[in-house]
Design a protein around this motif. Structure first.
Motif, PDB file in Angstrom:
ATOM      1  N   PHE A 461      -8.713   1.518  -0.838  1.00  0.00           N
ATOM      2  CA  PHE A 461      -8.409   2.042  -2.172  1.00  0.00           C
ATOM      3  C   PHE A 461      -8.303   0.878  -3.154  1.00  0.00           C
ATOM      4  CE2 PHE A 461      -5.829   4.136  -5.473  1.00  0.00           C
ATOM      5  CZ  PHE A 461      -6.511   5.331  -5.577  1.00  0.00           C
ATOM      6  N   GLY A 462      -8.879   1.080  -4.326  1.00  0.00           N
ATOM      7  CA  GLY A 462      -8.878   0.032  -5.343  1.00  0.00           C
ATOM      8  C   GLY A 462     -10.209  -0.676  -5.454  1.00  0.00           C
ATOM      9  N   THR A 478      -2.463   9.260   3.470  1.00  0.00           N
ATOM     10  CA  THR A 478      -2.078   7.873   3.231  1.00  0.00           C
ATOM     11  C   THR A 478      -3.177   7.160   2.457  1.00  0.00           C
ATOM     12  OG1 THR A 478      -0.834   7.794   5.319  1.00  0.00           O
ATOM     13  CG2 THR A 478      -1.466   5.679   4.331  1.00  0.00           C
ATOM     14  N   VAL A 479      -2.765   6.301   1.536  1.00  0.00           N
ATOM     15  CA  VAL A 479      -3.693   5.465   0.779  1.00  0.00           C
ATOM     16  C   VAL A 479      -3.528   4.027   1.262  1.00  0.00           C
ATOM     17  CG1 VAL A 479      -4.240   4.541  -1.495  1.00  0.00           C
ATOM     18  CG2 VAL A 479      -3.688   6.963  -1.238  1.00  0.00           C
ATOM     19  N   LYS A 480      -4.661   3.385   1.630  1.00  0.00           N
ATOM     20  CA  LYS A 480      -4.622   1.999   2.081  1.00  0.00           C
ATOM     21  C   LYS A 480      -5.209   1.105   0.995  1.00  0.00           C
ATOM     22  CE  LYS A 480      -5.275   0.900   6.421  1.00  0.00           C
ATOM     23  NZ  LYS A 480      -5.856   0.714   7.770  1.00  0.00           N
ATOM     24  N   ILE A 481      -4.460   0.089   0.633  1.00  0.00           N
ATOM     25  CA  ILE A 481      -4.902  -0.871  -0.372  1.00  0.00           C
ATOM     26  C   ILE A 481      -5.720  -1.968   0.314  1.00  0.00           C
ATOM     27  CG2 ILE A 481      -4.181  -2.493  -2.153  1.00  0.00           C
ATOM     28  CD1 ILE A 481      -3.598   0.429  -2.796  1.00  0.00           C
ATOM     29  N   ASP A 482      -6.924  -2.168  -0.167  1.00  0.00           N
ATOM     30  CA  ASP A 482      -7.829  -3.146   0.434  1.00  0.00           C
ATOM     31  C   ASP A 482      -7.293  -4.571   0.292  1.00  0.00           C
ATOM     32  OD1 ASP A 482     -10.588  -3.914   1.448  1.00  0.00           O
ATOM     33  OD2 ASP A 482     -10.536  -4.969  -0.469  1.00  0.00           O
ATOM     34  N   ARG A 483      -7.640  -5.419   1.253  1.00  0.00           N
ATOM     35  CA  ARG A 483      -7.193  -6.812   1.266  1.00  0.00           C
ATOM     36  C   ARG A 483      -7.595  -7.545  -0.010  1.00  0.00           C
ATOM     37  NH1 ARG A 483      -4.133 -11.255   1.964  1.00  0.00           N
ATOM     38  NH2 ARG A 483      -5.431 -13.084   1.793  1.00  0.00           N
ATOM     39  N   SER A 484      -8.807  -7.293  -0.514  1.00  0.00           N
ATOM     40  CA  SER A 484      -9.257  -7.993  -1.719  1.00  0.00           C
ATOM     41  C   SER A 484      -8.387  -7.638  -2.917  1.00  0.00           C
ATOM     42  CB  SER A 484     -10.721  -7.650  -2.022  1.00  0.00           C
ATOM     43  OG  SER A 484     -10.884  -6.265  -2.260  1.00  0.00           O
ATOM     44  N   ARG A 500       1.625  -2.069  -8.716  1.00  0.00           N
ATOM     45  CA  ARG A 500       2.960  -1.467  -8.758  1.00  0.00           C
ATOM     46  C   ARG A 500       2.888  -0.049  -9.327  1.00  0.00           C
ATOM     47  NH1 ARG A 500       5.078  -4.960 -11.764  1.00  0.00           N
ATOM     48  NH2 ARG A 500       5.715  -6.395 -10.112  1.00  0.00           N
ATOM     49  N   HIS A 501       2.094   0.120 -10.415  1.00  0.00           N
ATOM     50  CA  HIS A 501       1.933   1.451 -11.003  1.00  0.00           C
ATOM     51  C   HIS A 501       1.180   2.377 -10.057  1.00  0.00           C
ATOM     52  CE1 HIS A 501       3.699   0.640 -14.877  1.00  0.00           C
ATOM     53  NE2 HIS A 501       2.913  -0.426 -15.060  1.00  0.00           N
ATOM     54  N   MET A 502       0.209   1.821  -9.345  1.00  0.00           N
ATOM     55  CA  MET A 502      -0.554   2.612  -8.386  1.00  0.00           C
ATOM     56  C   MET A 502       0.365   3.120  -7.286  1.00  0.00           C
ATOM     57  SD  MET A 502      -3.999   1.443  -6.361  1.00  0.00           S
ATOM     58  CE  MET A 502      -4.799   0.958  -7.880  1.00  0.00           C
ATOM     59  N   SER A 503       1.253   2.245  -6.802  1.00  0.00           N
ATOM     60  CA  SER A 503       2.198   2.625  -5.771  1.00  0.00           C
ATOM     61  C   SER A 503       3.113   3.748  -6.253  1.00  0.00           C
ATOM     62  CB  SER A 503       3.035   1.414  -5.357  1.00  0.00           C
ATOM     63  OG  SER A 503       4.066   1.787  -4.471  1.00  0.00           O
ATOM     64  N   ALA A 504       3.577   3.641  -7.493  1.00  0.00           N
ATOM     65  CA  ALA A 504       4.453   4.673  -8.045  1.00  0.00           C
ATOM     66  C   ALA A 504       3.735   6.020  -8.134  1.00  0.00           C
ATOM     67  CB  ALA A 504       4.951   4.245  -9.428  1.00  0.00           C
ATOM     68  N   MET A 505       2.471   6.003  -8.568  1.00  0.00           N
ATOM     69  CA  MET A 505       1.715   7.257  -8.690  1.00  0.00           C
ATOM     70  C   MET A 505       1.457   7.870  -7.323  1.00  0.00           C
ATOM     71  SD  MET A 505      -1.013   6.672 -11.793  1.00  0.00           S
ATOM     72  CE  MET A 505      -1.576   5.051 -11.285  1.00  0.00           C
ATOM     73  N   VAL A 506       1.139   7.030  -6.327  1.00  0.00           N
ATOM     74  CA  VAL A 506       0.905   7.535  -4.971  1.00  0.00           C
ATOM     75  C   VAL A 506       2.159   8.212  -4.444  1.00  0.00           C
ATOM     76  CG1 VAL A 506       0.549   6.812  -2.570  1.00  0.00           C
ATOM     77  CG2 VAL A 506      -0.952   5.947  -4.372  1.00  0.00           C
ATOM     78  N   LEU A 513       1.770   4.931   1.265  1.00  0.00           N
ATOM     79  CA  LEU A 513       0.994   3.761   0.847  1.00  0.00           C
ATOM     80  C   LEU A 513       1.019   2.704   1.935  1.00  0.00           C
ATOM     81  CD1 LEU A 513      -0.537   2.407  -1.573  1.00  0.00           C
ATOM     82  CD2 LEU A 513       1.640   1.281  -2.103  1.00  0.00           C
ATOM     83  N   CYS A 514      -0.175   2.234   2.330  1.00  0.00           N
ATOM     84  CA  CYS A 514      -0.302   1.148   3.313  1.00  0.00           C
ATOM     85  C   CYS A 514      -1.009  -0.018   2.635  1.00  0.00           C
ATOM     86  CB  CYS A 514      -1.091   1.612   4.527  1.00  0.00           C
ATOM     87  SG  CYS A 514      -1.375   0.324   5.770  1.00  0.00           S
ATOM     88  N   VAL A 515      -0.427  -1.216   2.747  1.00  0.00           N
ATOM     89  CA  VAL A 515      -1.022  -2.409   2.152  1.00  0.00           C
ATOM     90  C   VAL A 515      -1.626  -3.259   3.264  1.00  0.00           C
ATOM     91  CG1 VAL A 515      -0.604  -4.502   0.829  1.00  0.00           C
ATOM     92  CG2 VAL A 515       0.590  -2.389   0.223  1.00  0.00           C
TER      93      VAL A 515
END
Length: 557
Positions: A461-462, A478-484, A500-506, A513-515
């Motif tokens: 995601f992103g 679940t939304v996973k945030i890409d390493r890049s 941070r805003h993305m995390s709040a919306m999720v 949310l998984c980073v």
């Protein structure tokens, strides 16, 4: 006239054949019927299973020369000549070549009778009916066989200049939309447009269907080749405009600079020019591509990789291995799940990066059996992990090829039943960049996951569209945030604020949310400020085989 010819001896006929042989492509022959003798052009001895051009006891040799299934057909026709006075022989059947393979021929001949009305000689010619034409009447050009002879004549000295292989883009669409006659007109007109731009020491050939080869032997260089291609493009544009755009088409070209080609033999040039043309078309069409050795080597490597992958699939998935990477529940600070990752090692090519072999699997559709194998490995592993950690989950990456071209939902359900797993034990990961919400197969698959309580993870995601609308519509768990994206957020305050805003919306729409990509304690400390649910990265562990994962992360539980 018949009487005069009957008086000629076989030796005299043979001398006539020898005189005419260099002047024609067909094979001249004479059969002396009463004595069972036979003479044929010398060139036929090089082509067919004939011991010599002059034969005694010809019938014995014909038993070895004629294709077995056609012997009865030939004998029946010869019998009609000898016993029933048939005056003309015209038969299509097969002779055996030097390599033992059948070759279709058309054998025609006139029977010469003696004074008593008995068949004396059968005189005629043989031609191969399967041989290619030397010219193309539709385009008015010489064809590939003529090009081959032109190149063979130049083998004594290496060619300079260039070779251009032109191909009409999407020619199949023209035939389908306008009809074959219109397509023939386009082929002829395209040939005319190219011919009008030819310079001295340049020849044009039509090689296959909608493709032409221009051979320049005038030692001209790359700039002149590109300029010629541009002129042909402009010529075609004018033609299309004159036809009031009733059809619109473009032309691509692959260009070989001949001085860079070590092996200038016909078949090698055809192979390399086809590669070059395909590169031009693959890069968007309506353009020319200059052959580069490194590109061709990469192409050959990709072909070899495809062969190795196919070999592995056909040998029980030998060389494939499922690795597992830990995912940590940030709030509980404990290992809770693992992502299944595919690895591949080839004896011929060594260890291959997933970034290399997974696209090849997808393009060849081998991802379907391989993906099914990975799913099986993941479920078997999950069942083992749950013996120690009952709520342990395993996630599996699916390719969109699997979703669109196979019943992967049925594979998942069968696997859950086989290993006695709860539906939420396996999470399905799909990359955001591949999402096509309007695709009916994808929407149906996601609905099927929802109906059976199987979690869907949106990976990377992103990096794609970041469309929050389909997070709910497709029941993402679940939304996973890409390493890049993670790396950018760690370096840049703006990106960090965006994350941070993305995390709040999720979290506002009740998703997890998984980073990904956390590698150091400092990165962990900084990323924890956005309150992720799960963290994955080298800080907690690299991907490893099942046995190693079990010993390091599960056995002590």
């Amino acid at each position: 006239m018949n009487d005069e010819l009957v008086g000629i001896t076989v030796e005299e006929f043979k001398r006539i054949i020898d005189v005419l042989d260099p002047c024609m492509d067909d094979y001249l022959y004479i059969m002396d019927i009463p004595s069972d003798g036979y003479c044929i052009s010398e060139d036929a001895v090089k082509r067919f299973r004939l011991p010599a051009s002059r034969l005694e006891h010809a019938q014995e040799h014909f038993d070895r020369l004629v294709y077995p299934e056609d012997r009865e057909l030939l004998n029946a026709d010869l019998e009609r000549i000898v016993k029933h006075g048939q005056s003309f022989h015209n038969l299509q059947y097969r002779w055996l070549g030097k390599d033992g393979k059948p070759i279709w021929i058309n054998c025609r001949g006139r029977v010469l009778f003696d004074a008593e009305g008995k068949a004396k000689f059968l005189v005629g010619c043989i031609n191969e009916i399967g041989v290619k034409q030397k010219a193309d009447n539709l385009s008015g050009l010489l064809n590939a066989e003529s090009l081959q002879k032109e190149l063979a004549a130049s083998e004594a000295g290496r060619l300079g200049g260039f070779l251009i292989r032109f191909g009409i883009d999407n020619f199949k669409d023209i035939n389908e939309n306008k009809g074959l006659d219109y397509g023939d007109m386009i082929i002829a007109k395209t040939a005319e447009c190219i011919q009008e731009e030819l310079l001295p020491e340049q020849k044009l050939y039509r090689v296959v269907a909608d493709e032409y080869i221009l051979l320049d032997t005038g030692n001209r260089g790359a700039e002149e080749a590109a300029a010629l291609y541009d002129r042909v493009q402009h010529k075609l544009e004018r033609f299309i405009k004159e036809r009031y755009y009733e059809v619109f088409y473009t032309i691509s070209a692959g260009i070989l600079e001949l001085e860079q080609i070590e092996n200038q033999e016909y078949h090698n040039l055809m192979k390399l020019s086809e590669f070059a043309l395909n590169e031009a078309k693959g890069r968007g069409r309506n353009q020319c591509y200059f052959y580069k050795r490194e590109d061709y080597r990469a192409f050959l490597y990709r072909n070899e990789l495809t062969s190795q992958l196919l070999l592995a699939v056909n040998h029980g998935f030998e060389g494939f291995e499922a690795y597992f990477q830990p995912i940590v529940d940030h709030k509980k600070n404990r290992l809770c799940r693992a992502e299944t990752l595919l690895r591949f090692h080839s004896r011929a090519l060594g260890r291959i990066s997933p970034a290399e072999f997974i696209p090849v699997l997808e393009e060849s559709s081998l991802i379907i059996p391989v993906g099914r194998w990975v799913l099986e490995q993941a479920m078997a592993a999950c069942a083992r992990f749950q013996q120690r950690v009952p709520d342990f989950r395993v996630s599996v990456n699916l390719s969109y090829v699997q979703v669109l071209k196979s019943n992967v939902l049925e594979d998942i359900l069968n696997g859950l039943k086989k290993y006695g797993l709860r539906s939420d034990s396996i999470a399905i990961e799909l990359t955001e960049s591949g999402f096509l919400e309007t695709n009916a197969f994808l929407v149906s698959f996601c609905k099927g996951l929802k109906e059976h309580g199987i979690p869907l993870v949106l990976d990377d995601f992103g990096t794609g569209y970041s469309n929050f609308h389909y997070l709910y519509h497709l029941n993402v768990h679940t939304v996973k945030i890409d390493r890049s994206f993670t790396a950018s957020a760690l370096r840049n305050s703006y990106e960090r604020s965006l994350l941070r805003h993305m995390s709040a919306m999720v979290h506002d729409i009740d998703l997890k949310l998984c980073v990904e990509g956390i590698e150091t304690e400092e990165e962990l400390e900084r990323i924890c400020r956005i309150e992720p649910d799960y963290i994955q990265g080298y800080y907690y562990g690299r991907p490893c085989p099942f046995d190693e994962f079990w010993e390091r992360y599960v056995a002590e539980k």
